[in-house]
Scaffold this active site. Structure first.
Site, PDB file in Angstrom:
ATOM      1  N   HIS A  20       0.813  -1.213   0.000  1.00 49.35           N
ATOM      2  CA  HIS A  20       0.000   0.000   0.000  1.00 49.35           C
ATOM      3  C   HIS A  20       0.853   1.273   0.000  1.00 49.35           C
ATOM      4  O   HIS A  20       1.941   1.328   0.547  1.00 49.35           O
ATOM      5  CB  HIS A  20      -0.987   0.005   1.177  1.00 49.35           C
ATOM      6  N   ASN A  21       0.319   2.288  -0.670  1.00 52.72           N
ATOM      7  CA  ASN A  21       0.916   3.629  -0.741  1.00 52.72           C
ATOM      8  C   ASN A  21       2.209   3.692  -1.555  1.00 52.72           C
ATOM      9  O   ASN A  21       2.876   4.729  -1.576  1.00 52.72           O
ATOM     10  CB  ASN A  21       1.209   4.189   0.659  1.00 52.72           C
TER      11      ASN A  21
END
Length: 358
Positions: A257-258
């Site tokens: 994620h991210n």
């Protein structure tokens, strides 16, 4: 070489066609009317086959190759047999790819397994989904409410497109791929079994247990990206996970994620990128290499296979080892270690192969 069962050439290409397409230069005496309809390696090529030579490892095959036309780097022309059917190209492999694309356009991206256009009766398309004219949906595929899919896109058998997902034009979504919470650009290829937009691995960990952190970001995939089979790309936690334009991702890669992957990066099989890492444009990560989270890898950096990166990497750097260090330092370290082991064996009375010298 070209498989006559699975791949059929759309047409034949003459040497004149190839010159126009690639800018390659025929050697004197090579007929511009000579044509090819298949591609093959030097040692298997025959009449009607195009081959290429760019790597010096394959020079011995040049002597006996029966290829109809051979794309060759300028530095190897003098090593070729007299009267060999050569087309001299600055980048033979790239020219070979251009010709292959012209001969076998269907091999460039996954096609419908059923060869039928339109929406199969065996597909499940929610009435609130919006599909442009020219979308192909194979049996077993599921498309959720409010999903939007552009013209020319193929959705393979048993693929799942979640609610509100946006997919651009001329994409290929292969069988069993799952896409949710994602925005996909144009001309994107997603191979079989890939999963995009699932939860990122986010927990507030502590002695009272591990509290799940809701992942409320998206996955954004820009134009001309290719994503390999069984690759997973987690949606962002509080910002988007982004895959930049033109990036090519191999099979079985994990992107957390991210993560922000820049334009035209190359991620080879089994790469693992931890959360909130940034890869700038044109980064290359070799097979089974990995990063810790929250670091930045600079533009054009190259990470060797199986390396593990724990710190920021400057632009253009070449890194290897665990923990990753400049590749030259890593090579010298390995050489020194080899000398120390050899010296230790000699002092202990062992041979260099580990056996006794007594």
């Amino acid at each position: 070489m070209t498989d006559p069962v699975f791949f059929h050439a759309r047409n034949r290409l003459t040497v004149a066609d190839i010159v126009e397409l690639t800018g390659a230069e025929p050697v004197p005496g090579l007929s511009l009317d000579l044509s090819v309809e298949r591609v093959a390696p030097l040692d298997h090529a025959g009449e009607g086959d195009l081959s290429f030579l760019e790597n010096p490892h394959y020079l011995p095959m040049l002597e006996t190759s029966k290829a109809a036309v051979i794309l060759i780097s300028p530095k190897f022309v003098d090593r070729a047999p007299k009267n060999a059917p050569l087309l001299v190209a600055r980048e033979p492999y790239r020219a070979f790819a251009q010709i292959g694309m012209a001969l076998f356009p269907d091999a460039a991206r996954p096609q419908s397994f059923f060869g039928a256009k339109g929406i199969s009766p065996g597909a499940v398309v929610h009435p609130e989904a919006r599909l442009e004219i020219g979308v192909t949906v194979d049996p077993g595929a599921v498309i959720g409410p409010r999903a939007e899919i552009g013209a020319g896109t193929i959705v393979g058998a048993n693929a799942v497109i979640g609610p509100d997902v946006r997919i651009g034009r001329d994409c290929s979504i292969s069988p069993n791929a799952v896409i949710q919470h994602s925005l996909i650009g144009n001309r994107v290829i997603i191979h079989a079994g890939a999963c995009l937009g699932q939860d990122g691995f986010g927990f507030s960990m502590g002695p009272r247990g591990h509290l799940k952190v809701p992942q409320v970001g998206r996955v954004v995939v820009q134009d001309d990206v290719e994503i390999g089979a069984c690759t997973t790309i987690d949606r962002g936690a509080n910002r988007d996970t982004i895959i930049g334009e033109g990036t090519k991702i191999d099979n079985q890669v994990q992107i957390a994620h991210n993560v922000m992957v820049g334009r035209h990066c190359v991620l080879v099989s089994k790469v693992g990128i931890s959360g909130s890492t940034v890869l700038e444009d044109f980064v290359v990560m070799g097979g089974a290499s990995a990063t810790v989270g929250h670091i930045r890898i600079g533009m054009g950096a190259q990470i060797a296979g199986a390396a593990n990166v724990k710190d920021d990497v400057p632009p253009g750097a070449r890194m290897g080892g665990t923990p990753a260090q400049p590749l030259g330092d890593y090579a010298r370290e390995l050489a020194l270690l080899k000398k120390l082991v050899k010296s230790s064996r000699v002092r202990s009375g062992q041979g260099t192969d580990g056996g006794s010298t007594a």
